[in-house]
Scaffold this motif. Structure first.
Motif, PDB file in Angstrom:
ATOM      1  N   MET A   1       0.848  -1.181   0.000  1.00 21.42           N
ATOM      2  CA  MET A   1       0.000   0.000   0.000  1.00 21.42           C
ATOM      3  C   MET A   1       0.889   1.239   0.000  1.00 21.42           C
ATOM      4  SD  MET A   1      -2.740   1.198   2.954  1.00 21.42           S
ATOM      5  CE  MET A   1      -2.733  -0.438   3.575  1.00 21.42           C
ATOM      6  N   LEU A   2       0.482   2.201  -0.808  1.00 22.52           N
ATOM      7  CA  LEU A   2       1.189   3.473  -0.914  1.00 22.52           C
ATOM      8  C   LEU A   2       0.227   4.580  -0.520  1.00 22.52           C
ATOM      9  CD1 LEU A   2       3.558   5.307  -2.030  1.00 22.52           C
ATOM     10  CD2 LEU A   2       2.301   5.249  -4.209  1.00 22.52           C
ATOM     11  N   ILE A   3       0.693   5.521   0.303  1.00 20.30           N
ATOM     12  CA  ILE A   3      -0.100   6.700   0.631  1.00 20.30           C
ATOM     13  C   ILE A   3       0.572   7.878  -0.047  1.00 20.30           C
ATOM     14  CG2 ILE A   3      -0.935   8.217   2.465  1.00 20.30           C
ATOM     15  CD1 ILE A   3      -0.962   5.726   4.300  1.00 20.30           C
ATOM     16  N   ARG A   4      -0.228   8.597  -0.829  1.00 16.72           N
ATOM     17  CA  ARG A   4       0.312   9.721  -1.601  1.00 16.72           C
ATOM     18  C   ARG A   4      -0.702  10.857  -1.630  1.00 16.72           C
ATOM     19  NH1 ARG A   4      -2.734   9.849  -5.957  1.00 16.72           N
ATOM     20  NH2 ARG A   4      -3.363   7.950  -7.046  1.00 16.72           N
ATOM     21  N   GLU A   5      -0.217  12.017  -2.037  1.00 18.76           N
ATOM     22  CA  GLU A   5      -1.072  13.187  -2.199  1.00 18.76           C
ATOM     23  C   GLU A   5      -2.196  12.857  -3.179  1.00 18.76           C
ATOM     24  OE1 GLU A   5      -1.507  17.086  -0.808  1.00 18.76           O
ATOM     25  OE2 GLU A   5       0.299  15.898  -0.501  1.00 18.76           O
ATOM     26  N   ALA A   6      -3.412  13.236  -2.830  1.00 18.45           N
ATOM     27  CA  ALA A   6      -4.538  13.033  -3.740  1.00 18.45           C
ATOM     28  C   ALA A   6      -4.465  14.042  -4.884  1.00 18.45           C
ATOM     29  CB  ALA A   6      -5.855  13.191  -2.991  1.00 18.45           C
ATOM     30  N   THR A   7      -4.899  13.630  -6.045  1.00 23.57           N
ATOM     31  CA  THR A   7      -4.980  14.514  -7.210  1.00 23.57           C
ATOM     32  C   THR A   7      -6.436  14.596  -7.646  1.00 23.57           C
ATOM     33  OG1 THR A   7      -4.725  12.789  -8.874  1.00 23.57           O
ATOM     34  CG2 THR A   7      -2.683  13.717  -7.941  1.00 23.57           C
ATOM     35  N   ALA A   8      -6.714  15.532  -8.527  1.00 22.59           N
ATOM     36  CA  ALA A   8      -8.075  15.668  -9.062  1.00 22.59           C
ATOM     37  C   ALA A   8      -8.521  14.374  -9.733  1.00 22.59           C
ATOM     38  CB  ALA A   8      -8.135  16.837 -10.034  1.00 22.59           C
ATOM     39  N   ALA A   9      -7.586  13.638 -10.298  1.00 20.74           N
ATOM     40  CA  ALA A   9      -7.910  12.378 -10.968  1.00 20.74           C
ATOM     41  C   ALA A   9      -8.360  11.286  -9.996  1.00 20.74           C
ATOM     42  CB  ALA A   9      -6.708  11.894 -11.772  1.00 20.74           C
ATOM     43  N   ASP A  10      -8.094  11.452  -8.698  1.00 25.08           N
ATOM     44  CA  ASP A  10      -8.502  10.459  -7.700  1.00 25.08           C
ATOM     45  C   ASP A  10      -9.961  10.614  -7.272  1.00 25.08           C
ATOM     46  OD1 ASP A  10      -5.983   9.116  -7.385  1.00 25.08           O
ATOM     47  OD2 ASP A  10      -5.292  10.868  -6.250  1.00 25.08           O
ATOM     48  N   TRP A  11     -10.524  11.808  -7.427  1.00 28.13           N
ATOM     49  CA  TRP A  11     -11.866  12.049  -6.912  1.00 28.13           C
ATOM     50  C   TRP A  11     -12.923  11.071  -7.443  1.00 28.13           C
ATOM     51  CZ3 TRP A  11     -13.902  13.586  -2.721  1.00 28.13           C
ATOM     52  CH2 TRP A  11     -15.276  13.784  -2.650  1.00 28.13           C
ATOM     53  N   PRO A  12     -12.928  10.727  -8.742  1.00 29.33           N
ATOM     54  CA  PRO A  12     -13.930   9.770  -9.215  1.00 29.33           C
ATOM     55  C   PRO A  12     -13.852   8.402  -8.516  1.00 29.33           C
ATOM     56  CG  PRO A  12     -12.994  10.938 -11.073  1.00 29.33           C
ATOM     57  CD  PRO A  12     -12.163  11.299  -9.853  1.00 29.33           C
ATOM     58  N   ALA A  13     -12.691   8.026  -8.012  1.00 30.85           N
ATOM     59  CA  ALA A  13     -12.557   6.771  -7.266  1.00 30.85           C
ATOM     60  C   ALA A  13     -12.953   6.953  -5.805  1.00 30.85           C
ATOM     61  CB  ALA A  13     -11.124   6.254  -7.364  1.00 30.85           C
ATOM     62  N   ILE A  14     -12.775   8.146  -5.264  1.00 29.03           N
ATOM     63  CA  ILE A  14     -13.135   8.429  -3.870  1.00 29.03           C
ATOM     64  C   ILE A  14     -14.638   8.601  -3.727  1.00 29.03           C
ATOM     65  CG2 ILE A  14     -12.934  10.120  -1.998  1.00 29.03           C
ATOM     66  CD1 ILE A  14     -10.110  10.794  -3.111  1.00 29.03           C
ATOM     67  N   TRP A  15     -15.271   9.313  -4.635  1.00 34.16           N
ATOM     68  CA  TRP A  15     -16.674   9.700  -4.495  1.00 34.16           C
ATOM     69  C   TRP A  15     -17.625   8.535  -4.211  1.00 34.16           C
ATOM     70  CZ3 TRP A  15     -19.991  12.855  -2.810  1.00 34.16           C
ATOM     71  CH2 TRP A  15     -21.318  12.806  -3.216  1.00 34.16           C
ATOM     72  N   PRO A  16     -17.540   7.392  -4.894  1.00 35.49           N
ATOM     73  CA  PRO A  16     -18.519   6.336  -4.611  1.00 35.49           C
ATOM     74  C   PRO A  16     -18.518   5.871  -3.153  1.00 35.49           C
ATOM     75  CG  PRO A  16     -17.431   5.901  -6.692  1.00 35.49           C
ATOM     76  CD  PRO A  16     -16.685   7.043  -6.036  1.00 35.49           C
ATOM     77  N   PHE A  17     -17.341   5.637  -2.560  1.00 37.64           N
ATOM     78  CA  PHE A  17     -17.356   5.193  -1.165  1.00 37.64           C
ATOM     79  C   PHE A  17     -17.565   6.365  -0.210  1.00 37.64           C
ATOM     80  CE2 PHE A  17     -12.667   5.399  -1.860  1.00 37.64           C
ATOM     81  CZ  PHE A  17     -12.239   6.107  -0.740  1.00 37.64           C
ATOM     82  N   PHE A  18     -17.103   7.540  -0.589  1.00 34.48           N
ATOM     83  CA  PHE A  18     -17.382   8.737   0.204  1.00 34.48           C
ATOM     84  C   PHE A  18     -18.898   8.917   0.316  1.00 34.48           C
ATOM     85  CE2 PHE A  18     -18.218  13.217   0.766  1.00 34.48           C
ATOM     86  CZ  PHE A  18     -17.175  13.720   1.520  1.00 34.48           C
ATOM     87  N   GLN A  19     -19.592   8.860  -0.809  1.00 33.45           N
ATOM     88  CA  GLN A  19     -21.046   9.022  -0.825  1.00 33.45           C
ATOM     89  C   GLN A  19     -21.731   7.927  -0.009  1.00 33.45           C
ATOM     90  OE1 GLN A  19     -23.033   8.379  -4.604  1.00 33.45           O
ATOM     91  NE2 GLN A  19     -24.588   9.908  -4.068  1.00 33.45           N
ATOM     92  N   GLU A  20     -21.286   6.692  -0.145  1.00 36.27           N
ATOM     93  CA  GLU A  20     -21.869   5.571   0.599  1.00 36.27           C
ATOM     94  C   GLU A  20     -21.733   5.787   2.104  1.00 36.27           C
ATOM     95  OE1 GLU A  20     -21.107   0.779   1.288  1.00 36.27           O
ATOM     96  OE2 GLU A  20     -20.164   1.760  -0.426  1.00 36.27           O
ATOM     97  N   ILE A  21     -20.561   6.189   2.545  1.00 30.81           N
ATOM     98  CA  ILE A  21     -20.310   6.398   3.974  1.00 30.81           C
ATOM     99  C   ILE A  21     -21.128   7.570   4.494  1.00 30.81           C
ATOM    100  CG2 ILE A  21     -18.533   7.135   5.629  1.00 30.81           C
ATOM    101  CD1 ILE A  21     -16.539   5.455   3.831  1.00 30.81           C
ATOM    102  N   VAL A  22     -21.134   8.670   3.778  1.00 35.52           N
ATOM    103  CA  VAL A  22     -21.874   9.859   4.211  1.00 35.52           C
ATOM    104  C   VAL A  22     -23.378   9.586   4.218  1.00 35.52           C
ATOM    105  CG1 VAL A  22     -22.440  12.245   3.616  1.00 35.52           C
ATOM    106  CG2 VAL A  22     -20.064  11.487   3.573  1.00 35.52           C
ATOM    107  N   LEU A  62      -7.933   2.807  -2.036  1.00 34.59           N
ATOM    108  CA  LEU A  62      -8.473   2.002  -0.939  1.00 34.59           C
ATOM    109  C   LEU A  62      -9.130   2.860   0.129  1.00 34.59           C
ATOM    110  CD1 LEU A  62      -5.290  -0.213  -0.445  1.00 34.59           C
ATOM    111  CD2 LEU A  62      -7.274  -0.717  -1.899  1.00 34.59           C
ATOM    112  N   GLY A  63      -8.607   4.067   0.296  1.00 35.26           N
ATOM    113  CA  GLY A  63      -9.098   4.968   1.327  1.00 35.26           C
ATOM    114  C   GLY A  63      -8.477   6.334   1.145  1.00 35.26           C
TER     115      GLY A  63
END
Length: 162
Positions: A1-22, A62-63
Motif C-alpha cells: 500500500m502506498l499513501i500519496r497526495e490526492a490529485t483531481a484524478a482520484d476524486w472519481p474513485a473516492i466519491w462512490p465510497f465517500f457518498q456511501e459512507i456519508v 483504498l481509502g
C-alpha cells in the motif's frame, strides 16, 4: 500500500465510497444528501492542509484522509484529520496506515497535538484504532449525534499530544 497526495484524478474513485459512507449517516456529521461538488469541496483541501489517498499496487484507491489545522489563529498549533476507507476494502489495515501517516505528518509539520472533534461513540472500530495509537477521549458531548439506528449518541473529542 502506498499513501500519496490526492490529485483531481482520484476524486472519481473516492466519491462512490465517500457518498456511501456519508449517506449511511453513521460516522460523519456531514449532511446525508451531500452533493458530489459539496463533498469534494469539503474533502479535498488546499495547502498547507492536505488530502491523501491510500492505493494498492494496481493504483486502486483504498481509502483517503484529509489533514488540517484544527482551528485558526491561536489554535493552529493543533492538527486534525478525517478518514474514509472504502467499505469493500475494510479490515486490511488501510485506516491504521492512514492514521499513522497523519500522525507522522502532524509531527513533521510541528503541530503540538492532534484533536478529533467529533468521533461518534458508536464507531467502535475508529475509537479502538485511535486509542491503540495513543489518542485519549478527553470529553464526550452526550446526544450530539443523531445515529440512524442507535438514536442520539455521544460525540467524543479525542486528543493525542505530540
Amino acid at each position: 500500500m502506498l499513501i500519496r497526495e490526492a490529485t483531481a484524478a482520484d476524486w472519481p474513485a473516492i466519491w462512490p465510497f465517500f457518498q456511501e459512507i456519508v449517506a449511511a449517516g453513521e460516522t460523519f456529521t456531514y449532511p446525508t444528501d451531500l452533493t458530489e461538488e459539496a463533498g469534494r469541496d469539503m474533502w479535498v483541501l488546499s495547502a498547507p492542509n492536505r488530502t491523501v489517498v491510500a492505493v494498492d499496487g494496481s493504483g486502486a484507491v483504498l481509502g483517503t484522509a484529509k489533514m488540517n489545522t484544527n482551528q485558526m489563529g491561536n489554535g493552529s498549533h493543533v492538527a486534525s484529520a478525517s478518514y474514509m476507507v472504502d467499505p469493500a476494502r475494510s479490515g486490511r489495515g488501510v485506516g491504521r496506515a492512514l492514521c499513522v501517516y497523519t500522525v507522522e505528518w502532524a509531527r513533521a509539520a510541528g503541530f503540538r497535538g492532534i484533536q478529533f472533534n467529533a468521533v461518534v461513540e458508536t464507531n467502535e472500530y475508529a475509537v479502538k484504532l485511535y486509542r491503540s495509537l495513543g489518542f485519549e477521549v478527553v470529553g464526550t458531548v452526550p446526544g450530539a449525534f443523531r445515529h440512524p439506528v442507535e438514536g442520539y449518541v455521544g460525540l467524543h473529542v479525542m486528543h493525542l499530544a505530540l
